[in-house]
Design a protein around this motif. Structure first.
Motif, mmCIF file in Angstrom:
data_model
loop_
_atom_site.group_PDB
_atom_site.id
_atom_site.type_symbol
_atom_site.label_atom_id
_atom_site.label_comp_id
_atom_site.label_asym_id
_atom_site.label_seq_id
_atom_site.Cartn_x
_atom_site.Cartn_y
_atom_site.Cartn_z
ATOM 1 N N LEU A 146 -41.920 -66.932 -6.618
ATOM 2 C CA LEU A 146 -41.696 -68.375 -6.648
ATOM 3 C C LEU A 146 -40.890 -68.713 -5.402
ATOM 4 O O LEU A 146 -39.750 -68.262 -5.257
ATOM 5 N N TYR A 147 -41.488 -69.494 -4.496
ATOM 6 C CA TYR A 147 -40.921 -69.670 -3.159
ATOM 7 C C TYR A 147 -40.811 -71.152 -2.824
ATOM 8 O O TYR A 147 -41.811 -71.853 -2.745
ATOM 9 N N GLY A 148 -39.584 -71.626 -2.670
ATOM 10 C CA GLY A 148 -39.338 -73.032 -2.391
ATOM 11 C C GLY A 148 -39.089 -73.329 -0.933
ATOM 12 O O GLY A 148 -38.349 -72.619 -0.247
ATOM 13 N N ASN A 149 -39.737 -74.409 -0.425
ATOM 14 C CA ASN A 149 -39.557 -74.871 0.951
ATOM 15 C C ASN A 149 -39.753 -76.377 0.997
ATOM 16 O O ASN A 149 -40.146 -77.003 0.006
ATOM 17 N N ARG A 150 -39.522 -76.952 2.172
ATOM 18 C CA ARG A 150 -39.786 -78.378 2.328
ATOM 19 C C ARG A 150 -41.283 -78.647 2.450
ATOM 20 O O ARG A 150 -41.789 -79.591 1.852
ATOM 21 N N SER A 151 -41.971 -77.836 3.252
ATOM 22 C CA SER A 151 -43.392 -78.076 3.503
ATOM 23 C C SER A 151 -44.067 -76.798 3.949
ATOM 24 O O SER A 151 -43.413 -75.783 4.227
ATOM 25 N N THR A 152 -45.397 -76.851 4.063
ATOM 26 C CA THR A 152 -46.165 -75.693 4.517
ATOM 27 C C THR A 152 -45.743 -75.262 5.917
ATOM 28 O O THR A 152 -45.566 -74.071 6.187
ATOM 29 N N ALA A 153 -45.576 -76.244 6.815
ATOM 30 C CA ALA A 153 -45.267 -75.926 8.212
ATOM 31 C C ALA A 153 -43.946 -75.190 8.369
ATOM 32 O O ALA A 153 -43.791 -74.377 9.282
ATOM 33 N N GLY A 154 -43.001 -75.459 7.488
ATOM 34 C CA GLY A 154 -41.698 -74.826 7.605
ATOM 35 C C GLY A 154 -41.532 -73.594 6.747
ATOM 36 O O GLY A 154 -40.427 -73.068 6.621
ATOM 37 N N THR A 155 -42.636 -73.103 6.164
ATOM 38 C CA THR A 155 -42.576 -71.944 5.270
ATOM 39 C C THR A 155 -42.534 -70.650 6.067
ATOM 40 O O THR A 155 -43.518 -70.260 6.691
ATOM 41 N N LEU A 156 -41.405 -69.990 6.039
ATOM 42 C CA LEU A 156 -41.211 -68.757 6.790
ATOM 43 C C LEU A 156 -42.063 -67.630 6.203
ATOM 44 O O LEU A 156 -42.102 -67.439 4.986
ATOM 45 N N ARG A 158 -45.281 -67.325 5.883
ATOM 46 C CA ARG A 158 -46.415 -67.711 5.043
ATOM 47 C C ARG A 158 -47.650 -66.856 5.356
ATOM 48 O O ARG A 158 -48.353 -66.413 4.437
ATOM 49 N N GLU A 159 -47.922 -66.611 6.639
ATOM 50 C CA GLU A 159 -49.094 -65.804 7.004
ATOM 51 C C GLU A 159 -48.941 -64.366 6.529
ATOM 52 O O GLU A 159 -49.900 -63.755 6.053
ATOM 53 N N ARG A 160 -47.740 -63.824 6.646
ATOM 54 C CA ARG A 160 -47.499 -62.456 6.191
ATOM 55 C C ARG A 160 -47.684 -62.363 4.676
ATOM 56 O O ARG A 160 -48.284 -61.394 4.167
ATOM 57 N N LEU A 161 -47.218 -63.356 3.946
ATOM 58 C CA LEU A 161 -47.407 -63.366 2.498
ATOM 59 C C LEU A 161 -48.889 -63.470 2.135
ATOM 60 O O LEU A 161 -49.353 -62.820 1.192
ATOM 61 N N GLN A 162 -49.632 -64.269 2.907
ATOM 62 C CA GLN A 162 -51.063 -64.386 2.633
ATOM 63 C C GLN A 162 -51.783 -63.073 2.915
ATOM 64 O O GLN A 162 -52.709 -62.696 2.190
#
Length: 360
Positions: A146-156, A158-162
């Protein structure tokens, strides 16, 4: 283990608009010293405009990766984070302390477990290491994030998690919560708060079936999640928490309690600190600065980073005497019962105190 080693920056990646990851080249003679466990952190040191600046950053790579890398998010006005994001370059060197930290559980390749991680913002950095290492090491285990952020663009990361999701399709469940970007499922909009946690744990996550939970982020968020997990039947010893930032002042800005510190005798307390094979003795007032600060003023070169009772870089064991900790956000009850303390928060209560930085 408390010594700094000069390492060369091997790679710098721009992960988001305001965050970079930094990889270090570890020479063969230091490979063993810098072997890390998932969830651990590095303490970095650099002279910035004449000031000795130290900060701790979690390792964001898996143990199986041939890469030791930390992420540094830009903090407005932050001396080290500004330097790392704007001035540090490949080929530069930093002083780095070997990996530390206890934000992990031992792995078992035969286990068929289910783990939960809850992160907000840059709190994903140790979580990423824990997830990648666990899924690789325990082929029968699953992870829910469960990962909280402001938006997709600011998600640290994200590509590695995908990438991890693509590799472990049935074993990794990703739940993103955005506070400033609308998603189709209303439950995934907003912040990770008490109401959202209880809804998730009621409907989507079987808390009683979890082997462990890892929480990393601001103090208020991790506290909310921890209480919700316990209310849903999870034992406190299976909930592991790492804070990123705290509302407490640093040691230098600490306010003395109104009733002061207890003074058992007249005059100063006699302090002995043992670190890296050296013994340094000195006297200090019972209500003066912390033992860490007093020791370093005497040339003890004791390890530290945050000075706020969060990171545990200054961890020590009470060998003799009694101390009082002003704050503690890093140690569990069983560790305190075993005599472990955060020296950046310690003041002497007895007239004689001995702290060892080697017995842990």
């Amino acid at each position: 283990m408390s010594r700094f080693h000069r390492l060369t920056v091997e790679d710098i990646r721009k992960e988001t608009r305001d965050a970079v990851s930094i990889a270090f080249r570890v020479p063969p003679e230091l490979r063993e010293a810098f072997r890390f466990t998932q969830g651990q952190y590095l303490t970095l040191r650099r002279d910035i405009q004449g000031e000795d600046v130290r900060r701790s950053y979690s390792i964001c790579t898996g143990v199986q990766d041939d890469d030791i890398r930390v992420a540094v998010k830009l903090v407005p006005g932050g001396a080290f984070s500004t330097f790392a994001n704007e001035a540090l370059a490949v080929g530069d060197s930093l002083e780095v302390m070997p990996p530390q930290g206890k934000f992990f559980v031992p792995l078992d390749p035969s286990r068929h477990g289910h783990f939960l991680a809850v992160a907000a913002g840059s709190g994903i950095t140790p979580i990423l290491s824990i997830i990648a290492t666990t899924l690789e090491t325990e082929p029968g285990s699953r992870f829910t994030l469960l990962y909280g952020n402001r938006s997709t663009a600011g998600t640290l990361f994200r590509e590695r998690l995908q990438d991890l999701k693509d590799r472990y399709l049935e074993r990794l469940n990703l739940i993103y919560v955005f506070s400033r970007e609308a998603q189709d499922v209303d439950l995934y909009n907003g912040r990770i708060d008490d109401e959202k946690c209880r809804a998730l744990f009621d409907r989507w996550v079987d808390v009683t079936g979890l082997d462990a939970a890892f929480l990393c982020g601001p103090e208020d968020m991790t506290g909310i999640v921890r209480r919700a997990l316990q209310d849903h039947g999870m034992a406190p010893e299976h909930i592991h928490r790492e804070l990123f930032g705290t509302a407490l002042p640093t040691a230098g800005a600490r306010q003395r309690p109104a009733n002061g510190y207890r003074r058992p005798g007249e005059g100063d307390a006699h302090i002995k600190v043992i670190s890296d094979g050296r013994v340094v003795e000195f006297d200090m007032a019972h209500d003066a600065e912390s033992i860490l600060e007093a020791g370093n003023a005497q040339g003890a070169d004791l390890p530290f980073s945050c000075k706020a009772g969060v990171c545990s870089t200054c961890l020590a064991k009470v060998v003799e005497g009694e101390v009082e900790m002003y704050a503690n956000h890093a140690l569990e009850d069983y560790e305190i019962e075993a005599g472990m303390v955060l020296s950046c928060q310690c003041h002497p209560i007895s007239d004689r105190v001995t702290l060892s930085f080697e017995d842990h």
